[in-house]
Design a protein around this motif. Structure first.
Motif, PDB file in Angstrom:
ATOM      1  N   ILE A 280      -6.602   1.617  -0.031  1.00 28.82           N
ATOM      2  CA  ILE A 280      -5.828   0.426   0.354  1.00 28.82           C
ATOM      3  C   ILE A 280      -6.674  -0.480   1.267  1.00 28.82           C
TER       4      ILE A 280
ATOM      5  N   GLU B 292      -8.391   9.106   2.480  1.00 32.54           N
ATOM      6  CA  GLU B 292      -9.007   7.777   2.602  1.00 32.54           C
ATOM      7  C   GLU B 292     -10.531   7.970   2.563  1.00 32.54           C
TER       8      GLU B 292
ATOM      9  N   PHE C 246      -3.645   7.561   7.576  1.00 29.48           N
ATOM     10  CA  PHE C 246      -2.566   6.558   7.533  1.00 29.48           C
ATOM     11  C   PHE C 246      -2.348   6.188   6.080  1.00 29.48           C
ATOM     12  N   HIS C 247      -1.123   6.431   5.604  1.00 29.14           N
ATOM     13  CA  HIS C 247      -0.826   6.118   4.202  1.00 29.14           C
ATOM     14  C   HIS C 247       0.381   5.193   4.051  1.00 29.14           C
ATOM     15  N   GLY C 248       1.027   4.796   5.167  1.00 25.99           N
ATOM     16  CA  GLY C 248       2.142   3.860   5.060  1.00 25.99           C
ATOM     17  C   GLY C 248       3.307   4.256   5.946  1.00 25.99           C
TER      18      GLY C 248
ATOM     19  N   GLU D 229      -6.892   3.467   9.981  1.00 32.96           N
ATOM     20  CA  GLU D 229      -6.184   3.580  11.262  1.00 32.96           C
ATOM     21  C   GLU D 229      -6.767   4.720  12.099  1.00 32.96           C
TER      22      GLU D 229
ATOM     23  N   ASP E  87      -7.049   7.018  -1.355  1.00 29.85           N
ATOM     24  CA  ASP E  87      -6.289   5.881  -0.826  1.00 29.85           C
ATOM     25  C   ASP E  87      -7.308   4.827  -0.387  1.00 29.85           C
TER      26      ASP E  87
ATOM     27  N   LYS F 160      -3.994  -4.601  -0.119  1.00 26.88           N
ATOM     28  CA  LYS F 160      -4.632  -5.530   0.821  1.00 26.88           C
ATOM     29  C   LYS F 160      -5.344  -6.717   0.158  1.00 26.88           C
TER      30      LYS F 160
ATOM     31  N   GLY G 209       0.819  -1.199   0.000  1.00 24.85           N
ATOM     32  CA  GLY G 209       0.000   0.000   0.000  1.00 24.85           C
ATOM     33  C   GLY G 209       0.859   1.258   0.000  1.00 24.85           C
ATOM     34  N   ALA G 210       1.893   1.249   0.827  1.00 22.44           N
ATOM     35  CA  ALA G 210       2.771   2.423   0.903  1.00 22.44           C
ATOM     36  C   ALA G 210       3.403   2.698  -0.465  1.00 22.44           C
TER      37      ALA G 210
HETATM   38  C1  LIG Z   1      -5.441   3.387   4.123  1.00 20.98           C
HETATM   39  C2  LIG Z   1      -4.089   2.729   4.099  1.00 20.98           C
HETATM   40  N1  LIG Z   1      -3.144   3.231   3.300  1.00 20.98           N
HETATM   41  C3  LIG Z   1      -1.922   2.680   3.229  1.00 20.98           C
HETATM   42  C4  LIG Z   1      -1.585   1.584   3.995  1.00 20.98           C
HETATM   43  C5  LIG Z   1      -0.206   0.999   3.911  1.00 20.98           C
HETATM   44  O1  LIG Z   1      -0.241  -0.244   3.302  1.00 20.98           O
HETATM   45  P1  LIG Z   1       1.000  -1.236   3.450  1.00 20.98           P
HETATM   46  O2  LIG Z   1       1.073  -1.640   4.884  1.00 20.98           O
HETATM   47  O3  LIG Z   1       0.672  -2.361   2.530  1.00 20.98           O
HETATM   48  O4  LIG Z   1       2.208  -0.477   3.022  1.00 20.98           O
HETATM   49  C6  LIG Z   1      -2.547   1.023   4.836  1.00 20.98           C
HETATM   50  C7  LIG Z   1      -2.233  -0.140   5.690  1.00 20.98           C
HETATM   51  O5  LIG Z   1      -2.880  -0.453   6.646  1.00 20.98           O
HETATM   52  C8  LIG Z   1      -3.828   1.621   4.895  1.00 20.98           C
HETATM   53  O6  LIG Z   1      -4.792   1.125   5.685  1.00 20.98           O
END
Ligand SMILES: Cc1ncc(COP(=O)(O)O)c(C=O)c1O
Length: 447
Positions: A263, A228, A153-155, A233, A261, A290, A126-127
């Protein structure tokens, strides 16, 4: 593989003896910086359940944080992975192409809620998807800065950690952070940052968007806004539709790329393939990961073709990006989700969960808010409904006591006072209700 039927704890305590021994080895050999939420070790998974090394069976209301939407080791995904593994594991798509990558891109382009022609880039996490989305937006707009939200939360990579909001544990001591990141308050109606009441505010938060460009970030510098659709998170917080409409308007006015986002929210989690399917407007880029590969690492950046084509050849990609085994798994996931109508499964789960959570809220005054969409629901715990003082200690107690009864639940939220529910979408109604019976009894005990 053994068929698992329901949660059952057979050891006198959790973790059991085998898990405890393994846990000591784990602690000795792996860094403390990696969280270890449930200190046991999985031996086998089945649908929404898993058995640990001591023979305890847990009902999993976390699904690997929304990675296992089709359940643990879905037999058809297992078969697709095996068939692909028999043919070839890897070519490095930049060197030699394979059909699975192209086909998966084409299918995602067909279904992503972005207007016009689309293109898709695959990555591993995701990051990495979010990093690439920002790179692409910068290259296309020839601008540098990014607007992000409180609670985001983006990574955990340098750029995505810079985009992420929560200082502890995600950022403390890891700076300096990437420059050009501006943070705006997320429209969190239960705790409105502007002190408004959602019934009377007339979406006051939306008016702050235009103001932000006047007060904090010059539109000439801003390449993208990343949001998001439901903060994960951050505690499963949904922005009002009017806010999203205004956000789109402001992005259009200033030539800013709107990145969703997804993810955590995509892959039918919220009752639609993408949470943005429910938006009143469309984003320019969507990132997903995910549940796309059902547990095999793969992520994607899907965007308008003209934006996605901005980077020079060789400027984006990576060794394992869109690995053939992951792509084969993802193609099978898309097929299963469409054929078995996972969107309606998530909505059905959402109805049951909402009813159960609303009932719990009526019974226990410590539950201040019930929110979410589809099979992405949460409850926020407070010491007092009027002061809304966060009750993290109660959440920690509930989470631990649920394990003892064979239920895995996860906390979230900037203040750690939210319990989030992300069960596999293959869960039966009976198991779902059994899980909420456990939660009900645990809350009663803890209080
Ligand atoms: C909304 C969101 N973005 C990015 C990520 C980061 O993903 P990754 O852990 O696969 O890098 C997550 C992980 O929980 C997430 O929930």
């Amino acid at each position: 593989m053994k068929k698992l039927t329901g949660p059952k704890i057979i050891t006198p305590s959790v973790p059991g003896p085998k898990a405890q021994a393994l846990f000591e080895k784990h602690v000795k050999n792996t860094p403390t910086g990696m969280s270890r939420v449930l200190p046991t070790f999985v031996a086998q998974g089945d649908g929404a359940l898993f058995e640990d090394v001591d023979g305890n069976v847990f009902l999993d209301f976390g699904a690997g944080i929304s990675v296992l939407n089709v359940g643990y080791s879905h037999p058809e995904v297992v078969q697709a992975v095996k068939e692909q593994a028999d043919k070839f594991f890897h070519t490095m798509v930049n060197c030699v192409l394979y059909e699975q990558y192209t086909e998966l891109a084409s299918r995602l382009n067909d279904i992503a809620p972005i207007s016009g022609e689309k293109k898709t880039l695959f990555l591993n996490s995701g990051a990495e998807a979010n990093e690439n989305a920002i790179k692409i937006a910068r290259k296309y707009t020839k601008k540098t800065d990014v607007i992000v939200f409180s609670g985001a939360f983006h990574g955990r990579t340098l750029l995505t950690m810079s985009l992420t909001s929560k200082i502890k544990p995600y950022k403390l001591g890891f700076g300096p952070f990437a420059p050009g990141v501006h943070r705006i308050d997320f429209p969190y109606c239960y705790r409105c940052p502007w002190g408004q009441n959602k019934d009377t505010c007339n979406t006051f938060c939306a008016t702050r968007l235009e103001e932000f460009f006047i007060e904090y970030a010059a539109p000439e510098d801003v390449a993208a806004v990343i949001i998001e659709p439901i903060q994960g998170e951050g505690g499963f917080i949904l922005p009002p539709n009017e806010y999203l409409t205004e956000l789109r308007k402001v992005c259009d006015k200033y030539g800013v790329i709107l990145i969703a986002d997804e993810i955590q929210t995509a892959m039918c989690r919220t009752g639609k393939m993408f949470a943005c399917d429910d938006w009143p407007v469309k984003p320019d880029i969507i990132t997903i990961a995910k549940s796309l590969g059902a547990g095999i690492p793969i992520s994607a950046v899907i965007g308008k073709s003209e934006i996605m084509d901005a980077p020079q050849t060789g400027g984006i990609g990576g060794t394992f990006s869109g690995n053939p085994i992951a792509a084969a798994a993802a193609l099978k996931v898309l097929e299963i989700m469409k054929r078995d109508n996972f969107e309606s499964k998530a909505r059905h789960i959402g109805e049951i969960v909402t009813a159960r959570l609303t009932n719990l809220q009526e019974k226990y005054s410590v539950i201040g808010d019930v929110r979410g969409r589809g099979a992405m629901m949460a409850i926020e715990f407070v010491k007092d409904r009027n002061t809304k003082e966060p009750a993290k200690e109660i959440v920690d107690e509930i989470v631990k006591n649920c394990w003892k009864k064979g239920l895995l639940v996860l906390s979230s939220g900037a203040r750690g006072n939210v319990i989030r529910f992300l069960m596999s979408l293959v869960i039966s109604d009976d198991l779902l209700n059994e899980g909420f019976d456990i939660i009900d009894s645990v809350i009663a005990e803890v209080l």
